[in-house]
Design a protein around this motif. Structure first.
Motif, mmCIF file in Angstrom:
data_model
loop_
_atom_site.group_PDB
_atom_site.id
_atom_site.type_symbol
_atom_site.label_atom_id
_atom_site.label_comp_id
_atom_site.label_asym_id
_atom_site.label_seq_id
_atom_site.Cartn_x
_atom_site.Cartn_y
_atom_site.Cartn_z
ATOM 1 N N GLU A 9 0.810 -1.219 0.000
ATOM 2 C CA GLU A 9 0.000 0.000 0.000
ATOM 3 C C GLU A 9 0.843 1.269 0.000
ATOM 4 O OE1 GLU A 9 -3.087 0.026 2.919
ATOM 5 O OE2 GLU A 9 -3.640 -2.038 2.485
ATOM 6 N N TRP A 12 0.583 2.459 -3.832
ATOM 7 C CA TRP A 12 -0.673 2.687 -4.550
ATOM 8 C C TRP A 12 -1.752 3.175 -3.599
ATOM 9 C CZ3 TRP A 12 -4.674 -0.124 -2.615
ATOM 10 C CH2 TRP A 12 -4.361 -1.282 -1.924
ATOM 11 N N LYS A 13 -2.798 3.710 -4.179
ATOM 12 C CA LYS A 13 -3.972 4.095 -3.400
ATOM 13 C C LYS A 13 -5.206 3.597 -4.152
ATOM 14 C CE LYS A 13 -4.125 8.688 -5.415
ATOM 15 N NZ LYS A 13 -4.134 10.104 -5.184
ATOM 16 N N LYS A 15 -8.740 3.391 -5.984
ATOM 17 C CA LYS A 15 -9.575 4.330 -6.733
ATOM 18 C C LYS A 15 -10.951 4.388 -6.092
ATOM 19 C CE LYS A 15 -7.548 3.980 -11.297
ATOM 20 N NZ LYS A 15 -7.814 3.649 -12.692
ATOM 21 N N ARG A 24 -6.593 0.047 -8.674
ATOM 22 C CA ARG A 24 -5.586 0.737 -7.880
ATOM 23 C C ARG A 24 -4.881 1.758 -8.760
ATOM 24 N NH1 ARG A 24 -2.904 -4.303 -4.589
ATOM 25 N NH2 ARG A 24 -4.714 -4.734 -3.318
ATOM 26 N N GLU A 25 -4.399 2.796 -8.124
ATOM 27 C CA GLU A 25 -3.735 3.854 -8.855
ATOM 28 C C GLU A 25 -2.369 4.115 -8.213
ATOM 29 O OE1 GLU A 25 -5.121 8.109 -10.521
ATOM 30 O OE2 GLU A 25 -5.545 7.729 -8.422
ATOM 31 N N ILE A 26 -1.361 4.245 -9.053
ATOM 32 C CA ILE A 26 -0.021 4.553 -8.567
ATOM 33 C C ILE A 26 0.186 6.053 -8.760
ATOM 34 C CG2 ILE A 26 2.440 4.168 -8.897
ATOM 35 C CD1 ILE A 26 1.788 1.379 -9.881
ATOM 36 N N SER A 27 0.480 6.748 -7.668
ATOM 37 C CA SER A 27 0.636 8.198 -7.720
ATOM 38 C C SER A 27 1.951 8.580 -8.391
ATOM 39 C CB SER A 27 0.587 8.779 -6.304
ATOM 40 O OG SER A 27 1.720 8.345 -5.578
ATOM 41 N N GLU A 28 2.064 9.849 -8.743
ATOM 42 C CA GLU A 28 3.292 10.350 -9.365
ATOM 43 C C GLU A 28 4.476 10.218 -8.417
ATOM 44 O OE1 GLU A 28 3.907 11.406 -12.451
ATOM 45 O OE2 GLU A 28 1.861 10.864 -12.991
ATOM 46 N N GLU A 29 4.239 10.453 -7.118
ATOM 47 C CA GLU A 29 5.327 10.325 -6.133
ATOM 48 C C GLU A 29 5.806 8.877 -6.057
ATOM 49 O OE1 GLU A 29 2.240 11.650 -5.100
ATOM 50 O OE2 GLU A 29 2.858 13.703 -5.557
ATOM 51 N N ALA A 30 4.857 7.933 -6.079
ATOM 52 C CA ALA A 30 5.224 6.519 -6.028
ATOM 53 C C ALA A 30 5.966 6.114 -7.298
ATOM 54 C CB ALA A 30 3.983 5.654 -5.821
ATOM 55 N N CYS A 31 5.541 6.631 -8.447
ATOM 56 C CA CYS A 31 6.251 6.347 -9.711
ATOM 57 C C CYS A 31 7.676 6.859 -9.640
ATOM 58 C CB CYS A 31 5.521 6.989 -10.884
ATOM 59 S SG CYS A 31 4.042 6.119 -11.397
#
Length: 86
Positions: A9, A12-13, A15, A24-31
């Protein structure tokens, strides 16, 4: 070979309006963090064991031969006994 586990977790966060864990969505910070881990070729150093380095031979396979005993047809009958005596 580098494997990065981004299933946690931390990366991702969920949706909105999701059913189960499919959306699930991967944020820009996580990328950016995933790219930093990949570019640094880090082997679990301070990354919470999400990145591991493996030798390519670890994913190879070996051929294993299975030797089976020879199956012979054995029966005692007069014809075979005659061939044996001859």
């Amino acid at each position: 070979m580098q494997l990065i586990d981004v299933s946690g977790e931390h990366f991702w966060k969920p949706k909105r309006r999701s059913l189960g864990s499919k959306r699930r969505e991967i944020s820009e910070e996580a990328c950016a963090e995933i790219v930093r881990i990949y570019a640094g070729f880090l082997d679990g150093e301070g990354e919470g064991e999400v990145s591991r380095i493996f030798d390519t031979a670890d994913f190879g396979y070996r051929e294993i031969r299975v030797e089976r005993p020879l199956k012979l047809n054995f029966s005692v009958d007069p014809e075979r006994l005659e061939r044996l005596a001859a």
